[in-house]
Design an enzyme around this catalytic site. Structure first.
Site, PDB file in Angstrom:
ATOM      1  N   PRO A 114      16.380  20.784  50.195  1.00 32.96           N
ATOM      2  CA  PRO A 114      16.500  21.628  48.994  1.00 32.96           C
ATOM      3  C   PRO A 114      15.418  22.694  48.867  1.00 32.96           C
ATOM      4  O   PRO A 114      15.570  23.626  48.088  1.00 32.96           O
ATOM      5  CB  PRO A 114      16.409  20.616  47.841  1.00 32.96           C
ATOM      6  CG  PRO A 114      15.736  19.426  48.416  1.00 32.96           C
ATOM      7  CD  PRO A 114      16.164  19.369  49.840  1.00 32.96           C
ATOM      8  N   GLU A 128      14.580   9.257  50.280  1.00 34.86           N
ATOM      9  CA  GLU A 128      13.765  10.154  49.458  1.00 34.86           C
ATOM     10  C   GLU A 128      13.202  11.331  50.255  1.00 34.86           C
ATOM     11  O   GLU A 128      12.531  12.200  49.710  1.00 34.86           O
ATOM     12  CB  GLU A 128      12.608   9.387  48.815  1.00 34.86           C
ATOM     13  CG  GLU A 128      13.030   8.485  47.683  1.00 34.86           C
ATOM     14  CD  GLU A 128      13.662   9.247  46.524  1.00 34.86           C
ATOM     15  OE1 GLU A 128      13.052  10.227  46.061  1.00 34.86           O
ATOM     16  OE2 GLU A 128      14.761   8.861  46.097  1.00 34.86           O
ATOM     17  N   ARG A 135      33.773  28.848  63.422  1.00 30.81           N
ATOM     18  CA  ARG A 135      34.941  29.666  63.100  1.00 30.81           C
ATOM     19  C   ARG A 135      34.766  31.130  63.477  1.00 30.81           C
ATOM     20  O   ARG A 135      35.762  31.861  63.568  1.00 30.81           O
ATOM     21  CB  ARG A 135      35.307  29.534  61.620  1.00 30.81           C
ATOM     22  CG  ARG A 135      34.356  30.206  60.666  1.00 30.81           C
ATOM     23  CD  ARG A 135      34.746  29.926  59.212  1.00 30.81           C
ATOM     24  NE  ARG A 135      36.103  30.331  58.907  1.00 30.81           N
ATOM     25  CZ  ARG A 135      36.462  31.567  58.596  1.00 30.81           C
ATOM     26  NH1 ARG A 135      35.547  32.528  58.557  1.00 30.81           N
ATOM     27  NH2 ARG A 135      37.714  31.865  58.332  1.00 30.81           N
ATOM     28  N   ASP A 192      36.249  38.286  55.797  1.00 28.08           N
ATOM     29  CA  ASP A 192      35.896  37.224  54.864  1.00 28.08           C
ATOM     30  C   ASP A 192      34.957  37.729  53.779  1.00 28.08           C
ATOM     31  O   ASP A 192      34.265  38.736  53.949  1.00 28.08           O
ATOM     32  CB  ASP A 192      35.170  36.080  55.604  1.00 28.08           C
ATOM     33  CG  ASP A 192      36.135  35.185  56.359  1.00 28.08           C
ATOM     34  OD1 ASP A 192      37.331  35.215  56.053  1.00 28.08           O
ATOM     35  OD2 ASP A 192      35.676  34.461  57.259  1.00 28.08           O
TER      36      ASP A 192
END
Length: 257
Positions: A89, A116, A154, A169
Site C-alpha cells: 500500500p 501484517e 494483454r 483502451d
C-alpha cells in the site's frame, strides 16, 4: 519476458494462467510465469515463514531469511538481473503508463506479501520497487500480482485479435490518456433504448468525432485530472478544446455537467 511470482498460495494462479484471452501469452511463453513458494525455503518441520512482531502488536510478520533464500534461488535461475517488485500500500499506484513500461522489460520478481507485512530488513536489502493497486487493503499480494500480469499480457503482440483493442483502451497513452467512449452492439433497439444514430450513419469521420467527444465528456465528468494531464502533454486538439469550452467553460475540468 519472465516473471517469477513468490507466493504462499501458488494454487490461486492456476485458473488465472489458463483461462481467457490472456492464456495465449502465458501458454505460449510470450509472458513466462514461474510460481515459487517461499515456504519451501523455510527451516524446521513446520516450514515456518512468519513470526511475532518485535515490540508487540497484532498479526504476524513474514521472516527475512526464507524470503531472502527464495529470491536468491530465483536470481540464480535467471541469466538477467531482475528487479524485485513488492505489492504494497505504500507503493506508487499502478497505471497504464507503468504497465506499458514494464511490458517492454525482461520481466521481474513479483513478491506477494501476507499477514501484517514483511520484515523491513528484507525490504531494505532486496526490494527495488513497490507497487499499489489502490488505496484499500487486501489479504495479500496475489490479486495485485494477477492484475499486473493481466495488464501486461494483454498488450503483448498477438494476444488480442485486434491490436487496436488495447491502443484505444481507457488511459492508453497511445491516444491521449483519456477514458474510452461508450460501446454498443446488437440489437439496435434494446428495451426501448436506441443505439446513437451517428454510429449507424456509416460516416466514419462523424463517428470518430462523436467518439472523441464522448471520451472527453466522460473524462471531464469522472476523471477531470486526466484532461489536465492530456492538455499538459499537448494531446488535446483545438477542436477538442472548443468542445471542452462548451461543456466546461472554466477549462479546468471541474464543472459538473
Amino acid at each position: 519476458m519472465r516473471f517469477d511470482v513468490i507466493t504462499l498460495f501458488p494454487e490461486l494462479f492456476s485458473s488465472f494462467l489458463t483461462t481467457g484471452i490472456n492464456r495465449k501469452a502465458f501458454e505460449s511463453g510470450l509472458v513466462e510465469v514461474h510460481l515459487i513458494n517461499p515456504r519451501d525455503f523455510a527451516e524446521g518441520n513446520y516450514r515456518r515463514i512468519d513470526d511475532r512482531s518485535y515490540g508487540g502488536g497484532p498479526g504476524m510478520v513474514m521472516m527475512a531469511e526464507p524470503l531472502s533464500r527464495c529470491v536468491e534461488f530465483v536470481r540464480s535461475s535467471r541469466a538477467d538481473s531482475p528487479q524485485v517488485i513488492l505489492f504494497s500500500p505504500i507503493g506508487k499506484q499502478i497505471n497504464q503508463v507503468c504497465v506499458t513500461e514494464w511490458s517492454q522489460t525482461n520481466g521481474a520478481i513479483l513478491l506477494c506479501g501476507r499477514y501484517e507485512g514483511l520484515d523491513q530488513r528484507f525490504i531494505d536489502k532486496y526490494v527495488d520497487t513497490q507497487i499499489s493497486l489502490g488505496d484499500f487493503v487486501l489479504s495479500g499480494g496475489e490479486i495485485p500480482a494477477m492484475a499486473f500480469l493481466d495488464a501486461i499480457a494483454r498488450i503483448q503482440p498477438g494476444v488480442l485479435n485486434d491490436q487496436e483493442s488495447y491502443e484505444f483502451d481507457s488511459f492508453s497513452s497511445v491516444i491521449d490518456g483519456l477514458l474510452d467512449c461508450p460501446s454498443y452492439t446488437r440489437p439496435q433497439d434494446w428495451r426501448g433504448m436506441q443505439v446513437p444514430d451517428v454510429l449507424l450513419s456509416g460516416n466514419h469521420e462523424q463517428i470518430d468525432r462523436w467518439r472523441q467527444e464522448q471520451r472527453l465528456l466522460l473524462t471531464v465528468r469522472n476523471r477531470p485530472e486526466l484532461v489536465a494531464i492530456a492538455r499538459a502533454g499537448g494531446q488535446i486538439s483545438a477542436l477538442d478544446e472548443a468542445f471542452l469550452n462548451r461543456i466546461a467553460p472554466d477549462k479546468c475540468g471541474q464543472t459538473k455537467i
